[in-house]
Design an enzyme around this catalytic site. Sequence first.
Site, short mmCIF file in Angstrom:
data_model
loop_
_atom_site.label_atom_id
_atom_site.label_comp_id
_atom_site.label_asym_id
_atom_site.label_seq_id
_atom_site.Cartn_x
_atom_site.Cartn_y
_atom_site.Cartn_z
N LYS A 193 84.72 -51.35 3.89
CA LYS A 193 85.10 -49.98 3.56
C LYS A 193 84.13 -48.99 4.22
O LYS A 193 84.03 -48.97 5.42
CB LYS A 193 85.18 -49.83 2.05
CG LYS A 193 85.93 -50.98 1.35
CD LYS A 193 87.41 -51.04 1.69
CE LYS A 193 88.08 -52.35 1.29
NZ LYS A 193 87.93 -52.74 -0.11
N TYR B 190 88.29 -54.40 -9.22
CA TYR B 190 89.05 -54.62 -7.99
C TYR B 190 89.98 -55.84 -8.13
O TYR B 190 89.58 -56.87 -8.70
CB TYR B 190 88.06 -54.82 -6.83
CG TYR B 190 88.73 -55.16 -5.53
CD1 TYR B 190 89.40 -54.17 -4.80
CD2 TYR B 190 88.76 -56.46 -5.04
CE1 TYR B 190 90.05 -54.48 -3.62
CE2 TYR B 190 89.40 -56.77 -3.86
CZ TYR B 190 90.04 -55.78 -3.16
OH TYR B 190 90.68 -56.08 -1.99
N ASP C 73 79.42 -53.60 -8.30
CA ASP C 73 80.13 -53.39 -7.04
C ASP C 73 79.96 -51.91 -6.66
O ASP C 73 80.49 -51.02 -7.32
CB ASP C 73 81.61 -53.76 -7.24
CG ASP C 73 82.43 -53.67 -5.97
OD1 ASP C 73 82.10 -52.83 -5.10
OD2 ASP C 73 83.42 -54.41 -5.84
N ARG D 235 74.35 -71.24 10.06
CA ARG D 235 74.84 -71.00 8.70
C ARG D 235 73.67 -70.67 7.78
O ARG D 235 73.76 -69.81 6.92
CB ARG D 235 75.62 -72.22 8.17
CG ARG D 235 75.94 -72.12 6.68
CD ARG D 235 77.03 -73.06 6.18
NE ARG D 235 77.07 -74.35 6.82
CZ ARG D 235 76.19 -75.34 6.60
NH1 ARG D 235 75.21 -75.19 5.73
NH2 ARG D 235 76.32 -76.48 7.25
#
Length: 385
Positions: free
Chosen positions: A198, A101, A173, A49
């Site tokens: 994307k 978004y 973004d 992690r």
Amino acid sequence: MSRIETAFVHGAVREGYADKKGAVNVPMYLSSTFHQESMDEFGEYDYARSGNPTRAALEKAIAELEGGHRGFAFATGMAAVSACFMTLSKGDHIVITEDVYGGTYRFVTKVLPRFGITHTFADFTDLDAVRAAVTSETKLLYMETPSNPTLGITDIEGIVAIAAEIGALTFLDNTFMTPIHQRPIELGVDAVIHSATKFLSGHSDIVAGLVVTKDAELSDQVYFIQNSFGSCLGVQDSYTLIQNMKTTAVRFNESARVASVLAAFLDNHPLVEKVYYPGLASHPGAHIHEKQSTSGGAVLSFTLPSYEVAKAFVEAMQIPVFAVSLGGVESILSYPAKMSHAAMEPEERLKRGITDGLLRFSVGLENEFDLIEDFTQALEKASKL
Ligand SMILES: *Cc1c(COP(=O)(O)O)cnc(C)c1O
């Protein structure tokens, strides 16, 4: 640094060579924990992690591509967005673009207020409107450009200048442009965020998010959240993203080339009322976009006269996938009013240009003449309604 296309191919792999075995693909280190040599001599990695060599190769690559200080890979784009917001504290205020978004809208309006972090939405195509939304508590200006689905353009340097005046940070973004065509950190932005689901991954296969920070202070804060909250990207998805990013530049550039052809085609079609594409000279903000980006991108939206005409068009289209999401090798057609923006009040949608006839098209890698033929026949059918 090499040019960006070269960096996309080699960036992460160079890190893979680091173990001196010479593999041309970054190995998948499927290891949650790492052996330590002694009680007082800990190695580079201890627990996955906190850090894993496969994920680290990807993180170093995206940092280089965006020209930033440090990169971070997250389980989804929303995990990346949320981690950035979680660097804020109780009492802080955010000014955020109103056509952000949908998932980001949900996090900012439904989650952050419970922790005492407030926000004001503003029209980021208008710098005065952004300035008017600033309060004495504003700590962050949050941008998305081009925005979704009407491809609104924010003047990045204009926002950075406002942030400098008030001592706030700027996050952006960059999903729609990728670092191939827009490099916000070079324009002064503090953190760049991607839904790597994307264009960066580009095959409609994995969900992933990436963040690149500009300086050491913010890097430490984002790292602290990534490790504390634990929403890091898994090893196998990190590997997939590294592999897919080797072709992002060729994929994006070809899709964007065809997108500009399609935008011009739709702009000249009698049934199409409006085309939203930043590569069209008539697009509002096209001149600002041109100043800060080198492509009109691979996503366009357009308006048909009514819900019924849009429905007939969607049903007649043969090639694209009809779905949410974008940035895949297959073209993706979507209907924002019932998909990405379904949760929004109808009057809010209309204010943002999301009419019942609006469709969004993410251009994939199909032959451009096949796409134009498909549009031609579907528009023909829809016009007979
Ligand atoms: C899809 C998307 C996101 C969210 O990313 P996920 O990978 O779906 O969590 C954020 N911003 C933009 C612009 C997006 O298109």
